[in-house]
Design an enzyme around this catalytic site. Sequence first.
Site, PDB file in Angstrom:
ATOM      1  N   THR A 107       5.305   2.575  -0.473  1.00 11.12           N
ATOM      2  CA  THR A 107       6.363   2.936  -1.423  1.00 11.12           C
ATOM      3  C   THR A 107       6.718   1.814  -2.393  1.00 11.12           C
ATOM      4  OG1 THR A 107       8.148   2.240   0.058  1.00 11.12           O
ATOM      5  CG2 THR A 107       7.367   4.527   0.271  1.00 11.12           C
TER       6      THR A 107
ATOM      7  N   GLU B 198      11.231  -4.362   5.252  1.00  8.54           N
ATOM      8  CA  GLU B 198      10.210  -3.723   6.085  1.00  8.54           C
ATOM      9  C   GLU B 198      10.585  -3.728   7.574  1.00  8.54           C
ATOM     10  OE1 GLU B 198       7.989  -2.065   4.754  1.00  8.54           O
ATOM     11  OE2 GLU B 198       7.256  -2.987   2.928  1.00  8.54           O
TER      12      GLU B 198
ATOM     13  N   TYR C 102       0.818  -1.220   0.000  1.00  8.89           N
ATOM     14  CA  TYR C 102       0.000   0.000   0.000  1.00  8.89           C
ATOM     15  C   TYR C 102       0.847   1.263   0.000  1.00  8.89           C
ATOM     16  CZ  TYR C 102       1.338  -0.236   4.878  1.00  8.89           C
ATOM     17  OH  TYR C 102       2.080  -0.315   6.026  1.00  8.89           O
TER      18      TYR C 102
END
Length: 155
Positions: free
Chosen positions: A12, A85, A10
Amino acid sequence: MGTMARVFVYGTLKKGQPNYKHMINTAKGIAKYQGRGRTVEKYPLVIAGKYNIPFMLNIPGTGHHVAGEIYTVDDQMLQFLDEFEGCPDMYQRTTMRIEVVEWEGKSSAAGSSVMECFVYSTTTYQPEWVQLPYHDNYDSSGTHGLSYVLRESRD
């Protein structure tokens, strides 16, 4: 090729966004674009910190149905994404229900398809982030004026 996992992105990593290059870098594994979707439940999507990073706060029922893209990825890419992440410290990878909006160029009849996808959201956010504006569709160059700062440009 091993098992493929479904991932909903959702932020970059979406097409046209600053980190999309990683999704098409086959040295990091395979990611195959499947279509567009949005979260079945509402979540707060905020842009936070000095690097203007998009975070989906894991607070179901608050915020908006968040728009994003669905990919199938191999184990190697999933492992890369976990590292990218900062999982599990910065983000946690959990499964969420995603409503398919468009599938491989064919538009889906509204609400006809819901699938479970891995999503990188966070429960380890700063308390004040809950007060930030909530977005429904992230764009680094959006009207919010909070351009994402690439890792290589951070001090």
